[in-house]
Every structure is written in structure tokens, then in C-alpha cells.
Design a protein around this motif. Structure first.
Motif, short mmCIF file in Angstrom:
data_model
loop_
_atom_site.label_atom_id
_atom_site.label_comp_id
_atom_site.label_asym_id
_atom_site.label_seq_id
_atom_site.Cartn_x
_atom_site.Cartn_y
_atom_site.Cartn_z
N GLU A 119 0.85 -1.19 0.00
CA GLU A 119 0.00 0.00 0.00
C GLU A 119 0.89 1.25 0.00
OE1 GLU A 119 -3.26 -1.35 3.15
OE2 GLU A 119 -1.26 -2.19 3.43
N THR A 120 1.11 1.85 -1.16
CA THR A 120 2.06 2.96 -1.23
C THR A 120 1.53 4.23 -0.58
OG1 THR A 120 1.29 3.31 -3.51
CG2 THR A 120 3.39 2.17 -3.21
N ASP A 121 0.22 4.35 -0.42
CA ASP A 121 -0.26 5.51 0.33
C ASP A 121 0.11 5.39 1.81
OD1 ASP A 121 -2.14 3.41 0.57
OD2 ASP A 121 -3.76 4.80 1.05
N VAL A 122 0.13 4.15 2.32
CA VAL A 122 0.61 3.93 3.68
C VAL A 122 2.10 4.25 3.77
CG1 VAL A 122 0.99 2.18 5.47
CG2 VAL A 122 -1.15 2.20 4.18
N VAL A 123 2.87 3.79 2.79
CA VAL A 123 4.30 4.08 2.78
C VAL A 123 4.54 5.59 2.74
CG1 VAL A 123 6.48 3.74 1.54
CG2 VAL A 123 4.81 1.88 1.65
N ALA A 124 3.80 6.30 1.88
CA ALA A 124 3.97 7.74 1.77
C ALA A 124 3.67 8.43 3.10
CB ALA A 124 3.07 8.30 0.66
N ALA A 125 2.63 7.97 3.78
CA ALA A 125 2.30 8.56 5.08
C ALA A 125 3.40 8.29 6.10
CB ALA A 125 0.97 7.99 5.58
N MET A 126 4.00 7.11 6.06
CA MET A 126 5.07 6.78 7.01
C MET A 126 6.34 7.58 6.69
SD MET A 126 3.59 4.78 9.12
CE MET A 126 2.14 5.79 8.71
N VAL A 127 6.62 7.83 5.41
CA VAL A 127 7.76 8.68 5.05
C VAL A 127 7.57 10.06 5.63
CG1 VAL A 127 8.96 9.81 3.14
CG2 VAL A 127 8.32 7.40 2.94
N ALA A 128 6.38 10.63 5.43
CA ALA A 128 6.11 11.98 5.91
C ALA A 128 6.12 12.05 7.44
CB ALA A 128 4.77 12.46 5.37
N ARG A 129 5.59 11.02 8.08
CA ARG A 129 5.41 11.07 9.53
C ARG A 129 6.68 10.70 10.28
NH1 ARG A 129 0.18 8.02 10.71
NH2 ARG A 129 -0.48 9.58 9.19
N HIS A 130 7.47 9.77 9.74
CA HIS A 130 8.57 9.20 10.52
C HIS A 130 9.94 9.28 9.85
CE1 HIS A 130 5.71 7.58 13.40
NE2 HIS A 130 5.07 6.94 12.45
N GLY A 131 10.00 9.72 8.61
CA GLY A 131 11.28 9.69 7.90
C GLY A 131 12.37 10.48 8.59
N ASP A 132 12.09 11.71 8.96
CA ASP A 132 13.11 12.56 9.59
C ASP A 132 13.53 12.01 10.95
OD1 ASP A 132 13.06 14.24 7.41
OD2 ASP A 132 11.76 15.73 8.35
N ALA A 133 12.55 11.56 11.74
CA ALA A 133 12.87 11.03 13.07
C ALA A 133 13.71 9.76 12.96
CB ALA A 133 11.57 10.74 13.83
N ALA A 134 13.40 8.91 11.98
CA ALA A 134 14.19 7.69 11.80
C ALA A 134 15.62 8.02 11.42
CB ALA A 134 13.54 6.80 10.74
N ALA A 135 15.79 8.98 10.53
CA ALA A 135 17.15 9.37 10.12
C ALA A 135 17.92 9.94 11.30
CB ALA A 135 17.07 10.38 8.98
N ALA A 136 17.27 10.78 12.10
CA ALA A 136 17.94 11.37 13.26
C ALA A 136 18.33 10.32 14.28
CB ALA A 136 17.02 12.42 13.90
N ALA A 137 17.52 9.25 14.38
CA ALA A 137 17.80 8.18 15.35
C ALA A 137 18.75 7.13 14.79
CB ALA A 137 16.49 7.52 15.78
N GLY A 138 19.11 7.23 13.51
CA GLY A 138 19.96 6.22 12.90
C GLY A 138 19.26 4.89 12.69
N VAL A 139 17.93 4.94 12.55
CA VAL A 139 17.11 3.75 12.39
C VAL A 139 16.73 3.57 10.93
CG1 VAL A 139 14.80 2.83 12.89
CG2 VAL A 139 16.21 3.75 14.74
N ARG A 140 16.67 2.31 10.48
CA ARG A 140 16.25 2.01 9.12
C ARG A 140 14.80 1.53 9.12
NH1 ARG A 140 21.45 -1.78 8.03
NH2 ARG A 140 20.76 -2.40 10.12
N ILE A 141 13.95 2.23 8.38
CA ILE A 141 12.55 1.84 8.19
C ILE A 141 12.43 1.37 6.75
CG2 ILE A 141 10.14 2.56 8.27
CD1 ILE A 141 11.62 2.68 10.97
N VAL A 142 12.09 0.10 6.55
CA VAL A 142 12.04 -0.49 5.21
C VAL A 142 10.66 -1.10 5.01
CG1 VAL A 142 13.14 -2.07 3.58
CG2 VAL A 142 14.49 -1.04 5.43
#
Length: 424
Positions: A115-138
Motif C-alpha cells: 500500500e504505497t499511500d501507507v508508505v507515503a504517510a510513514m515517510v512523511a510522519r517518521h522519515g526525519d525522526a528515523a534518520a535522526a535516530a539512525g534507524v532504518r525503516i524499510v
């Protein structure tokens, strides 16, 4: 929170559905072979222990309790794992709280949503926080869209090694079904059907129909839409009719274009007008062209009609359609029969067009039902790769596509899962 060194390497969240259940024995065998500590988690630990009872004694998992409706249990799950593989669908409900818990605990996260709309929402919601935490969201690390994404990345790298640049990629898929008459259950499990119903009712249709939905830069996104419109109608390629990709033509293009966009930002990707096309071949020498065209006509009509309705349908009509689908569809636990999972063969042929006029060819040959058995094994292997300190993976964090997270140095690992990706 447990220190990373004391955590389990991989925890599979949800092993009682079709995808998680098929991932369980593969994960047990592979984790044992790799010397990784693993576990399973769910809201009914007793059921999980019953599922694991058939595994060899030396492959028994740690069993954890976790429930989507209990945020504290998700925090405990994430704090107990270096990598969480989420097999709890629909991801429209499960992805957000599990990803949030993983970022808070410093654990990597992987799922197999289409579901790419779910993926898009997760990118917008969590992408920056994951990068700052050094976490990989795949996400989208199953049949949709891992093999497509990795195959195009391999073509990109092979072109670069020759001093040129990939400017387009055309992917043609084909299936070989197991012996015997096809069954309705061969295609869609209850969990996947439930995800489809949720997409009809609540999905962001504009996002689902956008090949650039995962591209961050607006100018790049506009270029993607112009160069790579979604292939929603049949087309003729040589003597074969190519129809929209099965099970959905909407998932792979946004993922492939996100990979290309990030590589471009890093200075080594395809151009902004990179063209990506995909589809399923009806012929491949097996059917005459008139027969192919006869089969393609209703497929094209359904695709065009569904697209038109998706763009224009008001919410009340969407609600009525979703309710009717719920009544007609399979039960939540239904899925392909075990004896119908192994006999599948499928193939992807990638023809990359290069800036110097040459081509790059990559082939994916795979075994097992693509949506359930192969997806389960690919997702499990990808999760194990993320947890394996000896694996040669790219140094990236944040919300990553499968190709951006895994790279091509460890492609042989997916051959163990029955998915062979190679240059041709």
C-alpha cells in the motif's frame, strides 16, 4: 530499554497469518544457520508457542507478547529487538504504531506492505525522526517491491560501471502456476483482501495513483509524472501483449522512483526524466496474438473502469463498495493451500536503456507463490540482513526503499530464499 547487544537480533511480529506463518519456518532455519537470536511476538503467546512446536528443538524462538492496542507492549517489543519484522496486517493500521515504537527504541523496522499511500504517510510522519535516530525503516520488502527495486538498482550500477547512465527501465513479468486447475484461493489471502477493502474505504487514492508519491522534491516529482505515467492499460511489445502488473500496477513504480531520486541526490542516480515501465506478458510464445488481444480487452476495460471510479468516487460510494467487498471476500485467516505454494515459478526481465544507446539486462528467476511464500521468505531474509553485522549493506538510515537499505552486494542471500537476481 535493553542495550542493543542484549536484544534479540530479529523478532517476527505476527506469525499466525498467511505471510507471518510462511515466514516462521524460514526465519527459524536461517536465523539458526546465521547464529542470530530470534523471536516471535503477538497478542496470543500460547498460539505462537503452538505454531513453533513443530520447529526443531535448536530452532525454537523466544516468545513475546505484543498487541497493537497496547502501546506499552509495542515499546517492549521494539526494546527487545534489533530488527522488528511486522507481518501484522492491514498495515494501514499496524505500520504507524510499530514504526513509532521502533524509532523510540532504536530498532530497525521492516514490512511487506503493498500500500504505497501507507508508505507515503510513514515517510512523511517518521522519515526525519528515523534518520535522526539512525534507524532504518524499510517497507514494501516482499514481491512488491523488493525484486523490482533491487533489479533496477543492479542495472543502474552495471551501467555506471561501464561509464554510462541508466535512463529507462522496462520490466516484463511472467508466471508459471503449479500443476492442476487454478483455485480462487491461489490468488488472494484473507489478510490481503482485508487490506484491499481498507484501501477502497480509506486509502488516499490520489497518492495510490501517483508514480511520484514517494519522491520528496516537487520538481523531481513533476518530471517523474511526465516521463513515467502508470501503465494501467495493455500494450503490444513485439508479438506479446503486456497487461498491467499483477497483483497491482501501483506499488513498484513509486518505490523504484524513490530509489532513483535518492541516488540522484547522492550524485549517482538516473536522470530526473528516468522512465520506468512494467507489466505482465500474456504471450511469451504460449498464446497466439489474437488470443492475447482477446484476453487483454477485458483486462483493459476493468483497469480503465477501476481507475475512473477511483478518481471520481465519492466517500459514500467507497463505503458501500467496501462493505459489499467485506461480505463477499474470504475470511481473515484464509489463504492459499500449503500444497499450492511451492509449485509456482516466476520471472522478471529488466531491460535498461542507457544514455549511450546501449542496454543493460537483469533477470529475476524465482520459486514459490510470489505473494505469500516468496514474499514471506524475502521479507524474512531482508530482516536477517538488517540484523547481520557481517552483511555488506549501504550506510544509510531513515525511511528507505529495499534497494536503498540492502544494496546489491548481498544479492546471493536472496537466492537462498528462492529469488535469484543476476545480470544477463
Amino acid at each position: 530499554m535493553l542495550p542493543l547487544v542484549e536484544r534479540l537480533d530479529v523478532v517476527l511480529f505476527g506469525a499466525t497469518g498467511t505471510t507471518g506463518g510462511n515466514a516462521l519456518p524460514y526465519l527459524a532455519e536461517r536465523a539458526s544457520a546465521l547464529g542470530l537470536r530470534w523471536g516471535v511476538a503477538g497478542r496470543r503467546p500460547q498460539t505462537l508457542m503452538q505454531r513453533a512446536a513443530d520447529l526443531p528443538a535448536d530452532q525454537q524462538p523466544h516468545v513475546l507478547e505484543a498487541d497493537l492496542d497496547e502501546p506499552d507492549s509495542l515499546r517492549e517489543l521494539a526494546a527487545s529487538a534489533r530488527v522488528v519484522i511486522n507481518a501484522v496486517g492491514p498495515y494501514r493500521r499496524s505500520a504507524d504504531p510499530v514504526i513509532a515504537a521502533c524509532i523510540e527504541a532504536g530498532a530497525d523496522y521492516l514490512d511487506v506492505t503493498g500500500e504505497t499511500d501507507v508508505v507515503a504517510a510513514m515517510v512523511a510522519r517518521h522519515g526525519d525522526a528515523a534518520a535522526a535516530a539512525g534507524v532504518r525503516i524499510v517497507q514494501a520488502a516482499g514481491y512488491e517491491a523488493l525484486p523490482f527495486d533491487l533489479a533496477v538498482l543492479l542495472a543502474t550500477e552495471r551501467a555506471a560501471a561501464r561509464g554510462t547512465r541508466l535512463v529507462g527501465a522496462d520490466v516484463i513479468g511472467s508466471f508459471g502456476l503449479p500443476p492442476g486447475l487454478p483455485r480462487p484461493s491461489d490468488g488472494v489471502s484473507g489478510g490481503t483482501y482485508a487490506s484491499t477493502v481498507e484501501a477502497v474505504r480509506d486509502g488516499e487514492l490520489a497518492t495510490l495513483l501517483d508514480p511520484a508519491s514517494l519522491v520528496d522534491d516537487p520538481a523531481e516529482a513533476a518530471a517523474v509524472r511526465a516521463a513515467s505515467p502508470l501503465g494501467l492499460l495493455p500494450r503490444l511489445t513485439g508479438t506479446s501483449v503486456v497487461v498491467p502488473m499483477v497483483p497491482s500496477p501501483l506499488t513498484n513504480p513509486p518505490v523504484v522512483h524513490r530509489t532513483a531520486s535518492v541516488l540522484r541526490r547522492e550524485g549517482d542516480g538516473p536522470p530526473t526524466d528516468f522512465r520506468y515501465r512494467e507489466g505482465m506478458a500474456l504471450g511469451d510464445g504460449l498464446l497466439t496474438l489474437p488470443v492475447q488481444l482477446a484476453l487483454a480487452a477485458p483486462i483493459g476495460a476493468v483497469a480503465a473502469g477501476a481507475t475512473w471510479l477511483a478518481r471520481l468516487a465519492p466517500q459514500p460510494l467507497r463505503d458501500l463498495t467496501a462493505t459489499a467487498m467485506e461480505r463477499l471476500g474470504p475470511d481473515a485467516g484464509a489463504g492459499p493451500r500449503a500444497d499450492r505454494l511451492e509449485g509456482w515459478r516466476w520471472r522478471l526481465e529488466v531491460v535498461g536503456t542507457c544514455a549511450d544507446g546501449s542496454t543493460e539486462r537483469v533477470v529475476v528467476d524465482a520459486d514459490g507463490h510470489p505473494g505469500y511464500l516468496a514474499t514471506s521468505r524475502m521479507g524474512a531474509e531482508a530482516g536477517l540482513l538488517l540484523a547481520d553485522d557481517t552483511a555488506d549493506l549501504p550506510d544509510r538510515s531513515g525511511h528507505l526503499t529495499p534497494a536503498l537499505a540492502l544494496g546489491t552486494a548481498e544479492l546471493d542471500r536472496f537466492a537462498v530464499a528462492g529469488v535469484r537476481i543476476r545480470g544477463a
